[in-house]
Design an enzyme around this catalytic site. Structure first.
Site, PDB file in Angstrom:
ATOM      1  N   GLN A 106      46.275  39.022 -20.501  1.00 32.86           N
ATOM      2  CA  GLN A 106      45.016  39.224 -20.923  1.00 32.86           C
ATOM      3  C   GLN A 106      44.306  39.809 -19.871  1.00 32.86           C
ATOM      4  O   GLN A 106      43.465  40.787 -20.329  1.00 32.86           O
ATOM      5  CB  GLN A 106      44.182  38.069 -21.633  1.00 32.86           C
ATOM      6  CG  GLN A 106      44.895  37.237 -22.681  1.00 32.86           C
ATOM      7  CD  GLN A 106      45.648  36.106 -22.361  1.00 32.86           C
ATOM      8  OE1 GLN A 106      46.412  36.090 -21.174  1.00 32.86           O
ATOM      9  NE2 GLN A 106      45.725  35.147 -22.962  1.00 32.86           N
TER      10      GLN A 106
ATOM     11  N   ALA B 222      38.008  32.383 -27.495  1.00 33.93           N
ATOM     12  CA  ALA B 222      37.286  31.193 -28.024  1.00 33.93           C
ATOM     13  C   ALA B 222      36.207  31.699 -29.410  1.00 33.93           C
ATOM     14  O   ALA B 222      36.287  31.297 -30.328  1.00 33.93           O
ATOM     15  CB  ALA B 222      36.550  30.184 -27.085  1.00 33.93           C
TER      16      ALA B 222
ATOM     17  N   ASN C   2      39.559  26.463 -19.576  1.00 38.23           N
ATOM     18  CA  ASN C   2      39.582  27.861 -19.640  1.00 38.23           C
ATOM     19  C   ASN C   2      41.203  27.977 -19.608  1.00 38.23           C
ATOM     20  O   ASN C   2      41.873  27.230 -19.153  1.00 38.23           O
ATOM     21  CB  ASN C   2      38.807  28.584 -18.850  1.00 38.23           C
ATOM     22  CG  ASN C   2      38.633  30.003 -18.951  1.00 38.23           C
ATOM     23  OD1 ASN C   2      38.512  30.592 -20.419  1.00 38.23           O
ATOM     24  ND2 ASN C   2      38.792  30.904 -18.081  1.00 38.23           N
ATOM     25  N   LYS C   3      41.487  29.352 -19.582  1.00 39.21           N
ATOM     26  CA  LYS C   3      42.857  29.906 -19.273  1.00 39.21           C
ATOM     27  C   LYS C   3      43.290  29.236 -18.195  1.00 39.21           C
ATOM     28  O   LYS C   3      42.744  29.184 -17.134  1.00 39.21           O
ATOM     29  CB  LYS C   3      42.706  31.458 -19.387  1.00 39.21           C
ATOM     30  CG  LYS C   3      44.002  32.189 -19.131  1.00 39.21           C
ATOM     31  CD  LYS C   3      44.982  31.735 -20.225  1.00 39.21           C
ATOM     32  CE  LYS C   3      44.554  31.782 -21.607  1.00 39.21           C
ATOM     33  NZ  LYS C   3      45.259  31.230 -22.748  1.00 39.21           N
TER      34      LYS C   3
ATOM     35  N   ARG D 179      45.274  27.056 -33.389  1.00 40.54           N
ATOM     36  CA  ARG D 179      45.109  26.916 -31.911  1.00 40.54           C
ATOM     37  C   ARG D 179      44.086  25.586 -31.576  1.00 40.54           C
ATOM     38  O   ARG D 179      43.121  25.472 -32.001  1.00 40.54           O
ATOM     39  CB  ARG D 179      44.494  28.105 -31.282  1.00 40.54           C
ATOM     40  CG  ARG D 179      45.314  29.296 -31.517  1.00 40.54           C
ATOM     41  CD  ARG D 179      45.278  30.401 -30.722  1.00 40.54           C
ATOM     42  NE  ARG D 179      45.425  30.148 -29.379  1.00 40.54           N
ATOM     43  CZ  ARG D 179      44.994  30.914 -28.068  1.00 40.54           C
ATOM     44  NH1 ARG D 179      44.441  31.973 -28.290  1.00 40.54           N
ATOM     45  NH2 ARG D 179      45.243  30.690 -27.037  1.00 40.54           N
TER      46      ARG D 179
ATOM     47  N   ASP E   2      36.907  28.080 -23.204  1.00 36.10           N
ATOM     48  CA  ASP E   2      37.301  27.555 -24.563  1.00 36.10           C
ATOM     49  C   ASP E   2      36.780  25.959 -24.887  1.00 36.10           C
ATOM     50  O   ASP E   2      36.590  26.049 -26.290  1.00 36.10           O
ATOM     51  CB  ASP E   2      38.831  27.512 -24.626  1.00 36.10           C
ATOM     52  CG  ASP E   2      39.443  29.142 -24.492  1.00 36.10           C
ATOM     53  OD1 ASP E   2      39.416  29.459 -23.273  1.00 36.10           O
ATOM     54  OD2 ASP E   2      39.666  29.517 -25.501  1.00 36.10           O
TER      55      ASP E   2
ATOM     56  N   ARG F 198      41.977  36.705 -30.379  1.00 35.08           N
ATOM     57  CA  ARG F 198      42.199  35.649 -29.561  1.00 35.08           C
ATOM     58  C   ARG F 198      40.739  35.545 -28.840  1.00 35.08           C
ATOM     59  O   ARG F 198      39.924  36.482 -28.927  1.00 35.08           O
ATOM     60  CB  ARG F 198      43.382  35.557 -28.570  1.00 35.08           C
ATOM     61  CG  ARG F 198      43.926  36.950 -28.254  1.00 35.08           C
ATOM     62  CD  ARG F 198      42.963  37.530 -27.197  1.00 35.08           C
ATOM     63  NE  ARG F 198      42.652  36.970 -26.064  1.00 35.08           N
ATOM     64  CZ  ARG F 198      41.689  37.197 -25.555  1.00 35.08           C
ATOM     65  NH1 ARG F 198      40.811  38.336 -25.934  1.00 35.08           N
ATOM     66  NH2 ARG F 198      41.194  36.701 -24.412  1.00 35.08           N
TER      67      ARG F 198
HETATM   68  O1  MRU Z   1      44.719  32.309 -24.873  1.00 37.77           O
HETATM   69  P1  MRU Z   1      43.281  33.156 -25.126  1.00 37.77           P
HETATM   70  O2  MRU Z   1      43.590  34.570 -24.734  1.00 37.77           O
HETATM   71  O3  MRU Z   1      42.678  32.907 -26.457  1.00 37.77           O
HETATM   72  O4  MRU Z   1      42.355  32.570 -24.056  1.00 37.77           O
HETATM   73  C1  MRU Z   1      41.144  32.883 -23.949  1.00 37.77           C
HETATM   74  C2  MRU Z   1      40.275  32.527 -22.770  1.00 37.77           C
HETATM   75  O5  MRU Z   1      40.813  31.801 -21.849  1.00 37.77           O
HETATM   76  C3  MRU Z   1      38.854  33.113 -22.531  1.00 37.77           C
HETATM   77  O6  MRU Z   1      38.773  32.957 -21.101  1.00 37.77           O
HETATM   78  C4  MRU Z   1      37.902  32.473 -23.070  1.00 37.77           C
HETATM   79  O7  MRU Z   1      38.349  32.141 -24.626  1.00 37.77           O
HETATM   80  C5  MRU Z   1      36.466  32.174 -23.153  1.00 37.77           C
HETATM   81  S1  MRU Z   1      36.176  33.850 -23.998  1.00 37.77           S
HETATM   82  C6  MRU Z   1      35.059  34.577 -24.305  1.00 37.77           C
END
Ligand code: MRU
Length: 371
Positions: free
Chosen positions: A207, A55, A258-259, A90, A248, A53
């Site tokens: 995470q 991006a 982002n998350k 995704r 992302d 997981r």
């Molecule tokens: O759902 P995830 O764990 O794939 O989400 C990841 C994130 O939101 C990260 O902050 C994002 O991918 C940036 S990563 C380098």
């Protein structure tokens, strides 16, 4: 990065020259397990279930997934089926579409007998490029941390450490190596700048608590895990010097997806005058989208909200229910932070304003008519 002294990337080609190895992130932080991926369906499963997981890593995984598909059947029809399977895993991280497009294009432009080699070569280039890109993001972003440290020293701040708040995991586990938001922290720490990280736990999948905390501990960077709702209080009481997160998908005007929960941290940062920076590689910019509201937001299974998995006292992994029987739950995985709340974008080409002009100053080749 190193795990128990041994250097690792998050994804690599096995010595057989075709099968792919990944670090299974669903087992961290309690177990370090390497999983083996032998076909496109297994790679789609690994991305969907978040064994891989983040991006940039999703992009590299998708690229290798399409190479595995070509090995099984390199015809146009079969490649199209695998492309769609992998793309559907995704929806939010644009790196996946970017990487799949790259590999599909080299396959389409190669004669049938050279397609497999061309696909693997492009996938390896995407992985290597991500490592170099994330390292460069680290160098550019570390300068911001160093500047914050000098400001604190000049002001005779009794606490000289630079306190960085981060959300989710944008470290080396989210990329092929180094990370995006955590890369500047690693570089600054390695250069002797005293950094301390506030780690948002990042419900519902945690995470931050499970992956960012694990990474920072392996590298020896001081950190404190906090409940997701703590950041506002810490900013109000002067205990955050800057926020640093990943993304992302970033639109061409600098809106940042982002998350889930990132937006609330950006609002709190703005209200308290705390700089809010976003670190990203070129592959995370979606030049086709202007407004953040047009970014597809992934909705995941409600069970990720209603249940939580952790290690029990006897060492076994246990899943427990948090809510009353039958409670409904919603699980939006990402949110959008408008560009006006972002102090700057840290890319492999330097730091720019979160705006169309800012991004074009670093990526002039993306100017009008050249997307
Ligand atoms: O759902 P995830 O764990 O794939 O989400 C990841 C994130 O939101 C990260 O902050 C994002 O991918 C940036 S990563 C380098």
């Amino acid at each position: 990065m190193k795990v128990d002294g041994q250097p690792y990337r998050t994804i690599w080609l096995e010595p057989d020259g075709w099968s792919v190895a990944i670090i299974d992130q669903t087992r961290l932080p309690h177990e370090f397990v390497v999983a083996h991926v032998n076909d496109a369906a297994a790679m789609a499963h690994a991305i969907r279930t978040m064994q891989v997981r983040g991006a940039p890593l999703i992009g590299a995984a998708g690229a290798y997934g399409l190479a595995l598909a070509a090995r099984a059947d390199a015809s146009d029809g079969a490649i199209e089926v695998a492309y769609r399977l992998l793309l559907a895993t995704r929806p939010t991280a644009v790196n996946l579409r970017w990487a799949l497009d790259e590999v599909r294009s080299v396959i389409a432009n190669s004669p049938i007998e050279r397609r497999v080699a061309a696909a693997y070569r492009r996938a390896a280039e995407i992985a290597d490029d991500d490592v170099a890109t994330c390292r460069a993001i680290g160098e550019h972003g570390a300068a911001l941390i160093t500047a914050a440290w000098h400001r604190k020293n000049d002001a005779d701040d009794p606490d000289p450490r630079v306190h960085v708040l981060t959300h989710c995991n944008a470290g080396w586990l989210a990329t092929v190596d180094y990370g995006t938001a955590l890369s500047p922290i690693y570089v600054a720490h390695d250069e002797g700048i005293p950094v301390h990280v506030w780690v948002d736990e990042t419900r519902p999948r945690n995470q931050g608590a499970s992956l960012t905390a694990w990474e920072l501990a392996r590298h020896g960077v001081p950190f404190t895990v906090i409940a997701d709702n703590t950041g506002g209080h810490l900013m109000q009481t002067g205990r955050v010097d800057l926020c640093l997160v990943g993304t992302d998908r970033t639109t061409r005007v600098g809106d940042v997806c982002n998350k889930i929960g990132t937006y609330l941290k950006a609002v709190a940062a703005k209200d308290n005058g705390v700089p809010f920076y976003v670190a990203l590689p070129h592959s995370t910019i979606d030049w086709t989208i202007e407004h953040g509201r047009d970014i597809p937001i992934e909705e995941r299974d409600a069970s990720e909200v209603t249940h939580v998995t952790g290690r029990a006292a006897d060492g076994s992994l246990t899943t427990v229910q948090l809510v009353p029987d039958g409670a409904r739950a919603a699980n939006f995985a990402f949110d959008v932070t408008p560009a006006r709340l972002v102090s700057g974008l840290i890319t492999e080409r330097g730091v720019c304003a979160a705006s169309a002009a800012g991004l074009l100053s670093l990526y002039p080749e993306r100017g009008k008519g050249r997307r």
